[in-house]
Design a protein around this motif. Sequence first.
Motif, PDB file in Angstrom:
ATOM      1  N   GLU A 116     -60.148 -16.449 -30.589  1.00 20.05           N
ATOM      2  CA  GLU A 116     -59.667 -16.161 -29.248  1.00 20.05           C
ATOM      3  C   GLU A 116     -60.525 -15.087 -28.590  1.00 20.05           C
ATOM      4  OE1 GLU A 116     -55.549 -15.139 -29.451  1.00 20.05           O
ATOM      5  OE2 GLU A 116     -54.935 -17.103 -30.236  1.00 20.05           O
ATOM      6  N   ILE A 117     -60.451 -15.056 -27.261  1.00 16.61           N
ATOM      7  CA  ILE A 117     -61.164 -14.017 -26.515  1.00 16.61           C
ATOM      8  C   ILE A 117     -60.689 -12.647 -27.002  1.00 16.61           C
ATOM      9  CG2 ILE A 117     -61.522 -12.990 -24.229  1.00 16.61           C
ATOM     10  CD1 ILE A 117     -61.158 -15.758 -23.033  1.00 16.61           C
ATOM     11  N   GLY A 118     -61.639 -11.770 -27.302  1.00 15.28           N
ATOM     12  CA  GLY A 118     -61.297 -10.431 -27.769  1.00 15.28           C
ATOM     13  C   GLY A 118     -61.329 -10.273 -29.276  1.00 15.28           C
ATOM     14  N   ASP A 119     -61.419 -11.392 -30.015  1.00 17.40           N
ATOM     15  CA  ASP A 119     -61.558 -11.277 -31.467  1.00 17.40           C
ATOM     16  C   ASP A 119     -62.879 -10.576 -31.794  1.00 17.40           C
ATOM     17  OD1 ASP A 119     -59.191 -12.540 -32.056  1.00 17.40           O
ATOM     18  OD2 ASP A 119     -60.086 -14.482 -32.517  1.00 17.40           O
ATOM     19  N   LEU A 120     -62.813  -9.608 -32.683  1.00 20.10           N
ATOM     20  CA  LEU A 120     -64.010  -8.957 -33.196  1.00 20.10           C
ATOM     21  C   LEU A 120     -64.261  -9.527 -34.591  1.00 20.10           C
ATOM     22  CD1 LEU A 120     -63.175  -5.301 -32.107  1.00 20.10           C
ATOM     23  CD2 LEU A 120     -64.615  -6.941 -30.919  1.00 20.10           C
ATOM     24  N   ILE A 282     -80.858 -19.437 -35.938  1.00 18.62           N
ATOM     25  CA  ILE A 282     -79.618 -19.105 -36.643  1.00 18.62           C
ATOM     26  C   ILE A 282     -79.523 -17.606 -36.911  1.00 18.62           C
ATOM     27  CG2 ILE A 282     -78.356 -19.409 -38.801  1.00 18.62           C
ATOM     28  CD1 ILE A 282     -79.455 -22.254 -38.915  1.00 18.62           C
ATOM     29  N   VAL A 283     -78.360 -17.035 -36.660  1.00 24.32           N
ATOM     30  CA  VAL A 283     -78.084 -15.622 -36.934  1.00 24.32           C
ATOM     31  C   VAL A 283     -77.277 -15.469 -38.216  1.00 24.32           C
ATOM     32  CG1 VAL A 283     -76.896 -13.552 -36.100  1.00 24.32           C
ATOM     33  CG2 VAL A 283     -78.224 -14.964 -34.506  1.00 24.32           C
ATOM     34  N   GLY A 284     -76.219 -16.256 -38.376  1.00 23.93           N
ATOM     35  CA  GLY A 284     -75.416 -16.152 -39.588  1.00 23.93           C
ATOM     36  C   GLY A 284     -74.112 -16.920 -39.477  1.00 23.93           C
ATOM     37  N   LYS A 285     -73.296 -16.792 -40.517  1.00 22.72           N
ATOM     38  CA  LYS A 285     -72.026 -17.504 -40.609  1.00 22.72           C
ATOM     39  C   LYS A 285     -70.873 -16.565 -40.335  1.00 22.72           C
ATOM     40  CE  LYS A 285     -69.194 -20.201 -43.858  1.00 22.72           C
ATOM     41  NZ  LYS A 285     -69.111 -20.765 -45.223  1.00 22.72           N
ATOM     42  N   ALA A 286     -70.053 -16.895 -39.346  1.00 17.38           N
ATOM     43  CA  ALA A 286     -68.860 -16.101 -39.041  1.00 17.38           C
ATOM     44  C   ALA A 286     -67.784 -16.407 -40.074  1.00 17.38           C
ATOM     45  CB  ALA A 286     -68.357 -16.439 -37.641  1.00 17.38           C
ATOM     46  N   PHE A 287     -67.097 -15.348 -40.551  1.00 15.51           N
ATOM     47  CA  PHE A 287     -66.137 -15.597 -41.634  1.00 15.51           C
ATOM     48  C   PHE A 287     -64.881 -14.740 -41.576  1.00 15.51           C
ATOM     49  CE2 PHE A 287     -68.523 -11.988 -43.055  1.00 15.51           C
ATOM     50  CZ  PHE A 287     -67.678 -11.264 -43.881  1.00 15.51           C
ATOM     51  N   PHE A 288     -64.820 -13.723 -40.694  1.00 15.92           N
ATOM     52  CA  PHE A 288     -63.679 -12.814 -40.763  1.00 15.92           C
ATOM     53  C   PHE A 288     -63.436 -12.167 -39.403  1.00 15.92           C
ATOM     54  CE2 PHE A 288     -61.523  -8.825 -41.934  1.00 15.92           C
ATOM     55  CZ  PHE A 288     -60.563  -9.295 -42.831  1.00 15.92           C
ATOM     56  N   ILE A 289     -62.151 -12.090 -39.013  1.00 18.64           N
ATOM     57  CA  ILE A 289     -61.760 -11.336 -37.815  1.00 18.64           C
ATOM     58  C   ILE A 289     -61.339  -9.942 -38.286  1.00 18.64           C
ATOM     59  CG2 ILE A 289     -60.156 -11.185 -35.861  1.00 18.64           C
ATOM     60  CD1 ILE A 289     -59.789 -14.248 -36.134  1.00 18.64           C
ATOM     61  N   TRP A 290     -62.111  -8.929 -37.901  1.00 18.34           N
ATOM     62  CA  TRP A 290     -61.786  -7.589 -38.395  1.00 18.34           C
ATOM     63  C   TRP A 290     -60.955  -6.772 -37.403  1.00 18.34           C
ATOM     64  CZ3 TRP A 290     -63.737  -3.169 -35.938  1.00 18.34           C
ATOM     65  CH2 TRP A 290     -64.804  -3.365 -35.052  1.00 18.34           C
ATOM     66  N   MET A 291     -60.840  -7.265 -36.169  1.00 17.51           N
ATOM     67  CA  MET A 291     -59.977  -6.568 -35.208  1.00 17.51           C
ATOM     68  C   MET A 291     -59.816  -7.404 -33.954  1.00 17.51           C
ATOM     69  SD  MET A 291     -58.008  -4.131 -34.369  1.00 17.51           S
ATOM     70  CE  MET A 291     -58.226  -2.980 -35.713  1.00 17.51           C
ATOM     71  N   ASN A 292     -58.632  -7.319 -33.367  1.00 14.42           N
ATOM     72  CA  ASN A 292     -58.387  -7.787 -32.015  1.00 14.42           C
ATOM     73  C   ASN A 292     -57.455  -6.756 -31.399  1.00 14.42           C
ATOM     74  OD1 ASN A 292     -57.018  -9.055 -29.718  1.00 14.42           O
ATOM     75  ND2 ASN A 292     -58.045 -10.947 -30.362  1.00 14.42           N
ATOM     76  N   LEU A 293     -57.974  -5.961 -30.480  1.00 19.78           N
ATOM     77  CA  LEU A 293     -57.211  -4.836 -29.947  1.00 19.78           C
ATOM     78  C   LEU A 293     -55.932  -5.277 -29.256  1.00 19.78           C
ATOM     79  CD1 LEU A 293     -60.168  -2.694 -28.523  1.00 19.78           C
ATOM     80  CD2 LEU A 293     -58.944  -2.383 -30.676  1.00 19.78           C
ATOM     81  N   ARG A 298     -54.108 -10.842 -35.732  1.00 17.46           N
ATOM     82  CA  ARG A 298     -55.140 -11.861 -35.945  1.00 17.46           C
ATOM     83  C   ARG A 298     -56.164 -11.435 -36.996  1.00 17.46           C
ATOM     84  NH1 ARG A 298     -55.870 -16.079 -33.513  1.00 17.46           N
ATOM     85  NH2 ARG A 298     -58.144 -16.015 -33.618  1.00 17.46           N
ATOM     86  N   ILE A 299     -56.081 -10.231 -37.489  1.00 16.97           N
ATOM     87  CA  ILE A 299     -57.042  -9.759 -38.477  1.00 16.97           C
ATOM     88  C   ILE A 299     -56.966 -10.631 -39.742  1.00 16.97           C
ATOM     89  CG2 ILE A 299     -57.670  -7.825 -39.987  1.00 16.97           C
ATOM     90  CD1 ILE A 299     -56.647  -5.957 -37.819  1.00 16.97           C
TER      91      ILE A 299
END
Length: 303
Positions: A116-120, A282-293, A298-299
């Motif tokens: 979602e928008i805002g997911d870090l 390619i930059v990398g593989k996304a795997f974890f949401i560490w914060m959504n203020l 959602r972490i």
Amino acid sequence: MTLQAILGNFALILFVLTVATGIVWVLDIFYLAPQRRRRATLALADYDARQAKLRSEGIKVDQGERSRLEAELVRQPTWIEYSGSFFPVIALVFFLRSFLYEPFKIPSSSMVPTLEIGDLILVNKFTYGIRLPIINKKIIELNNPERGDVMVFKYPKDMSLDYIKRVIGVPGDKIEYKNKRLSINGKAVSYEQLPDYLDEEHLSYSKHYRERFEGSEHRILNDERAPSYVQNPDPFPGRENCTYNLEGFSCTVPAGQYFVMGDNRDNSLDSRYWGFVPDQNIVGKAFFIWMNLGNPGRIGGFE
């Protein structure tokens, strides 16, 4: 590279700061600090001679003055002190971001409902091979992207931008997307209908499915109001490998390229429109949401 691109390239800024502070740090250890020590030795020898003369004349001297003078003579200038203090921190951050994990922020709704928008999010930088920072050149081969991976890459039309999409096709795959249903190498992907998805920001509903294909299971959205055909695809490199019609499109993925799509299928500008993702992007593989203020719940990991 434009000034705006440079200012927007945090990795480049970190690299410049690491090099600059590192040069000062090394210069101080091997040149400036020894110079200060030599000057201090000469000044203290002169000071000791004067003090000895005063004592011989019966004048009492301050024994602590010598220590204060020595500390002042060998003390680092402020600019060197700050550079030396910042260098290890900046170098560590640069190393972590370049070779291990890099944080990103989701700026759009193209990957809803997965992201979602805002997911870090955190992106694994070494899963797909070790790459040199800044130029993003692969120097050590490890794994290749697999179907279903959520991948961050440099947008082929503007390398200063980072995009995030799901890998749908790997080199050699034939991808068909007809009437909003996906087939890979002639095998239809399975769909399980879920309760309609509510977009709380726009107060609208989308069709909600669990999409399953080899090695991947994830949720997607479809907007019934959107047409099945791809509107105005770009004349991208490899466009001759794709055919478009009113039902959708089909594409064969060229060697060294990847086909990506957003999970929010009717609200995503992806390979259907601007083409394939080259391996060098390619930059990398996304795997974890560490914060959504806005939603700390959602972490965690995601599909």
